[in-house]
Motif scaffolding. Structure first.
Motif, PDB file in Angstrom:
ATOM      1  N   VAL A 194      39.867  38.341  35.027  1.00  0.00           N
ATOM      2  CA  VAL A 194      39.378  37.127  35.703  1.00  0.00           C
ATOM      3  C   VAL A 194      38.206  37.529  36.581  1.00  0.00           C
ATOM      4  O   VAL A 194      38.332  38.452  37.393  1.00  0.00           O
ATOM      5  N   HIS A 195      37.073  36.877  36.414  1.00  0.00           N
ATOM      6  CA  HIS A 195      35.938  37.121  37.313  1.00  0.00           C
ATOM      7  C   HIS A 195      35.501  35.807  37.934  1.00  0.00           C
ATOM      8  O   HIS A 195      36.015  34.740  37.596  1.00  0.00           O
ATOM      9  N   GLN A 203      30.374  41.922  35.873  1.00  0.00           N
ATOM     10  CA  GLN A 203      30.023  43.187  35.224  1.00  0.00           C
ATOM     11  C   GLN A 203      31.172  44.192  35.312  1.00  0.00           C
ATOM     12  O   GLN A 203      31.443  44.921  34.360  1.00  0.00           O
ATOM     13  N   LEU A 204      31.863  44.211  36.445  1.00  0.00           N
ATOM     14  CA  LEU A 204      32.990  45.152  36.565  1.00  0.00           C
ATOM     15  C   LEU A 204      34.101  44.773  35.587  1.00  0.00           C
ATOM     16  O   LEU A 204      34.674  45.645  34.909  1.00  0.00           O
ATOM     17  N   ALA A 205      34.392  43.471  35.477  1.00  0.00           N
ATOM     18  CA  ALA A 205      35.429  43.029  34.531  1.00  0.00           C
ATOM     19  C   ALA A 205      35.029  43.385  33.098  1.00  0.00           C
ATOM     20  O   ALA A 205      35.869  43.827  32.299  1.00  0.00           O
ATOM     21  N   ALA A 206      33.740  43.219  32.787  1.00  0.00           N
ATOM     22  CA  ALA A 206      33.283  43.502  31.424  1.00  0.00           C
ATOM     23  C   ALA A 206      33.365  44.999  31.124  1.00  0.00           C
ATOM     24  O   ALA A 206      33.826  45.404  30.036  1.00  0.00           O
ATOM     25  N   ALA A 249      41.741  41.238  38.194  1.00  0.00           N
ATOM     26  CA  ALA A 249      40.874  40.212  38.816  1.00  0.00           C
ATOM     27  C   ALA A 249      40.011  40.824  39.918  1.00  0.00           C
ATOM     28  O   ALA A 249      40.361  40.785  41.093  1.00  0.00           O
ATOM     29  N   PRO A 250      38.862  41.415  39.558  1.00  0.00           N
ATOM     30  CA  PRO A 250      37.994  42.013  40.573  1.00  0.00           C
ATOM     31  C   PRO A 250      37.124  40.964  41.270  1.00  0.00           C
ATOM     32  O   PRO A 250      35.894  41.021  41.206  1.00  0.00           O
TER      33      PRO A 250
END
Lengths: 426, 364
Positions: A194-195, A203-206, A249-250
């Motif tokens: 979840v972003h 970008q961190l989630a990706a 979820a970042p």
């Protein structure tokens, strides 16, 4: 309308169109005193202050991030005696609100000051993404203190980011470490990310999802919420239909706290762990999430004394003595090192004439920032050619108490991974 | 004769067709596109079968809860607009003041243990304080900010309302900080009860019940009391009402008090469900509720109630029902898009709102 009027209107219109259509003029080489620089020279008369800009999130749910970093910079300046090359250092701070609009406004204001030598911050990639190009267009180097979006220091970044460097790691590293933790330690095999649409979270989630898939895991879906969303029930209900082993979820404090509180009430998700990330390391996550925060884990750089630079314990003591509380977030050391890097670079390129005035070439300053290496309080600082100056040391922290006054990194939340012995080995 | 009549009819048709310009084509295109997206999305979602009956019930429940809060806030917008023709943009922030004051009392009750020992009494007290605070702030706002602009035409009252909104937000930020405060969370609030075989959180049932009761009381006041009749009269024609002996100032003050009370109820209900308060919390629900007031037909009390509920349900159900089926990833990121598309569609095709026509005819 007379012919004369029409002529004036046509000429003005043509000039406006030409001005709009023309590419921005390249900054001209400039010579002032003993310094010649391809993009400009800052002159600081004798006794006048050296102007440092700063932009961080100073209000709202994420303000602990910005206040903590501003304090790190203030302590670095204080440790230099508040003076550099015989000039007092003046720090001009703008609040960027941790969003693109705020970053654009703050950077525009800082760039408008012709005496601005260098800018420190921001904390949020959302603010740096529009802010850094505005600053570099004015020839001002931006040393970011906690912006971790990979695109900002990517090898293929656009030339308008050439003036951007950071004393913080890239989420390329954190995403890989987070995926490894989730796969190897949590043993999750099917996850949902979840972003909140921000460059940092998205970008961190990706990156995490890519690495997780490479390890053999399955990313069931990539969900998104608005940073200010309060009603997470529908999106959580949707996630529950996918039956994930874990939710990553970042996001930032406000949305993170709502996800945390509402996840426990959502049928099918009661026992599914939710893991947050570095944007939530602040006392506000405890205030916002209440009792639900107990047991909540977030991935974060290892900021235990054994993982940081040699001077870190002294910095923490100085911080606590100066501000009457332990560090309120975890990036004060990176901000301290950003200020040290800026001061070292200025010392390296500045020249003084017989009148006592100091001259700093803007391009020379940028080049110096990229070449300086030192052991900072956050760890070794050495920039690559794309402005990445730090490395990520992974850790996971768990909140243990719902009282915001107990917030102290290492205690609440306490580090749960890696164990101390392995941390010191890194 | 018949041929001549047919020719005239044909000419009239041609004339009408000639006036069917580009804008009409675009508007029809928009209608068709929206209907096509809804139809294709709904069909796609239902065929995929990703969501069970329980999931749809949950979506509906969340939507009704959120919609109840929107409806309560929307009532304040619509009543003030009805009597003053003023869009009170500070109304969302008036709701925030109620939620904040309720938070301090709830936190105190939580510390003393009263919230766990006497939950019903504690919640009633929190609700009463929230209502009292919002009503007081609404009355002060009317007296010191809006009354001086009562006879002023143009944009000045609207700009004043925006100024009041900033004033309230920044005052609370200055006084209580910019961070998020957590409403106390008691175990019984998170327990669920079975409704038609599906689990529904107790707190959501309480919130919907409070909202329905408040709206019923308000509706009875507006429809069955002398003051309510006076409100409706001022809403129809303030000058004529004044000539008939109605004290318009008193009616306006009463309207602000009612709107403020509803905002207080909304603020406390919002905090009961979402358990967070902060200085900017009134903005987004305020804008959405204003949208609901327009959707229902601004000035119409039943319209605001229905449209608030409708907006909440569409926001909750819409992304899963309309967008999932056409393969849009992360559909809940677009829930605001659905809400505001709905608003824009209403403004384009039915500018007087869902319930606005009846009122317009009455006035005519």
């Amino acid at each position: 309308m007379t012919y004369h009027d029409r002529l004036i209107i046509s000429t003005c219109t043509a000039l406006v169109l030409i001005a709009l259509a023309a590419p921005p003029a390249a900054r001209a080489a400039e010579t002032k005193g003993p310094v010649t620089d391809p993009i400009g020279v800052v002159t600081i008369p004798k006794g006048a202050p050296i102007q440092f800009g700063g932009y961080w999130v100073m209000s709202g749910a994420d303000s602990a991030l910005g206040i903590d970093e501003k304090r790190g910079v203030e302590l670095a300046i204080k440790d230099e005696g508040g003076m550099l090359l015989g000039h007092p250092i003046k720090l001009n701070v703008e609040d960027d609100g941790c969003n693109a609009e705020g970053g654009q406004t703050a950077a525009t204001k800082l760039a408008a000051d012709p005496n601005a030598v260098i800018v420190l911050g921001p904390a949020c990639s959302s603010a740096a993404t529009p802010g850094a190009p505005i600053l570099w267009k004015a020839g001002v180097v931006d040393v970011a203190t906690a912006t971790t979006a990979p695109s900002l220091t990517a090898p293929d970044r656009k030339p308008e980011y050439d003036g951007f460097v950071r004393t913080i790691y890239s989420d390329i590293d954190q995403g890989a470490a987070d995926a490894k933790y989730v796969y190897d330690v949590v043993k999750a095999r099917k996850i949902v990310t979840v972003h909140d649409g921000s460059p940092y979270a998205q970008q961190l989630a990706a990156v995490m999802a890519d690495n997780f898939k490479k390890l053999g895991g399955e990313v069931l879906s990539v969900e998104a919420v608005s940073p200010t969303e309060v009603d997470m029930h529908p999106v959580l209900t949707r996630i529950a239909t996918e039956k994930p082993d874990m939710i990553y979820a970042p996001v930032f404090v406000a949305a993170g706290a709502q996800l945390l509180r509402q996840e426990k009430d959502t049928p099918g998700l009661g026992n599914v762990p939710l893991i947050g990330s570095s944007g939530q390391m602040a006392p506000d996550i405890i205030s916002a999430a209440g009792q639900a925060v107990v047991g909540y884990r977030i991935t974060y750089p290892d900021v235990s004394p054994e993982a940081m630079g040699a001077g870190y314990p002294k910095l923490v003591k100085e911080y606590t003595d100066t501000y009457g509380e332990p560090p309120i977030s975890g990036y004060h050391a990176n901000a301290y090192d950003a200020a040290v890097l800026a001061m070292k670079a200025i010392e390296q390129v500045a020249k003084t004439d017989a009148s006592g005035a100091t001259y700093i070439g803007r391009k020379a300053l940028r080049d110096a920032v990229l070449t300086i290496k030192f052991d900072g309080v956050s760890g070794p600082i050495a920039c690559d050619s794309h402005g990445e100056c730090a490395k990520f040391k992974p850790a996971v922290y768990e909140f243990t108490n719902a009282d915001p006054s107990t917030f102290k990194i290492g205690v609440n939340p306490k580090k749960v991974w890696p164990q101390s012995s392995s941390a010191s080995a890194q | 004769m018949a041929e001549a009549s047919a020719a005239r009819s044909l000419l009239a048709n041609l004339h009408r067709r000639a006036r069917f310009g580009f804008v009409d084509v675009a508007l029809w295109g928009l209608r068709i596109a929206v209907v096509a997206v809804i139809a294709a999305g709904t069909a796609g979602t239902l065929i995929k079968g990703r969501y069970g009956v329980g999931d749809w019930f949950d979506f509906l429940t969340y939507g009704v809860t959120m919609g109840s809060v929107y409806a309560l806030i929307a009532l304040g917008y619509t009543m003030v607009y009805g009597v003053l023709r003023l869009i009170n943009f500070a109304h969302g922030d008036i709701m925030m003041t109620g939620a904040f004051s309720g938070y301090f009392l709830a936190a105190h009750f939580d510390q003393t243990g009263f919230l766990r020992r006497e939950p019903a009494l504690a919640m009633l007290a929190v609700l009463a304080l929230g209502v009292a605070t919002s009503t007081t702030v609404a009355l002060l706002t009317e007296r010191f900010a809006y009354r001086p602009f009562r006879r002023v035409r143009g944009l000045a009252p609207l700009i004043c309302a925006i100024g009041v909104s900033f004033f309230l937000e920044q005052s609370f930020r200055g006084a209580f900080g910019s961070g998020v405060h957590a409403y106390p969370d008691t175990k019984w609030q998170n327990e669920t009860v079975s409704v038609f075989g599906f689990g529904v959180p107790v707190v959501e049932i309480i919130v919907v019940a409070i909202a329905v009761a408040s709206m019923t009381v308000l509706y009875l006041i507006v429809q069955r009391t002398r003051m309510g009749a006076a409100m409706r009269a001022v809403s129809e024609d303030a000058e004529a009402a004044a000539m008939m002996g109605i004290d318009v100032d008193r009616v306006i003050v009463f309207t602000f008090a009612l709107g403020g009370a509803m905002a207080g109820v909304a603020g406390v209900c919002y905090a009961f469900v979402f358990k967070q308060v902060y200085f900017f919390m009134g903005f987004t629900p305020g804008v959405k509720a204003f949208g609901a007031a327009v959707l229902g037909g601004i000035g119409s009390v039943p319209g605001a109630m229905l449209a608030g509920l409708f907006l909440g349900v569409v926001e909750s159900v819409g992304p899963a029902l309309f967008l999932d089926g056409i393969g849009i990833p992360a559909p809940y990121q677009l829930r605001d898009l659905i809400a505001f598309t709905l608003l824009i569609m209403v403004l384009i095709f039915r500018p007087y709102g869902i319930m606005g026509e009846r009122m317009a005819r009455k006035r005519a």
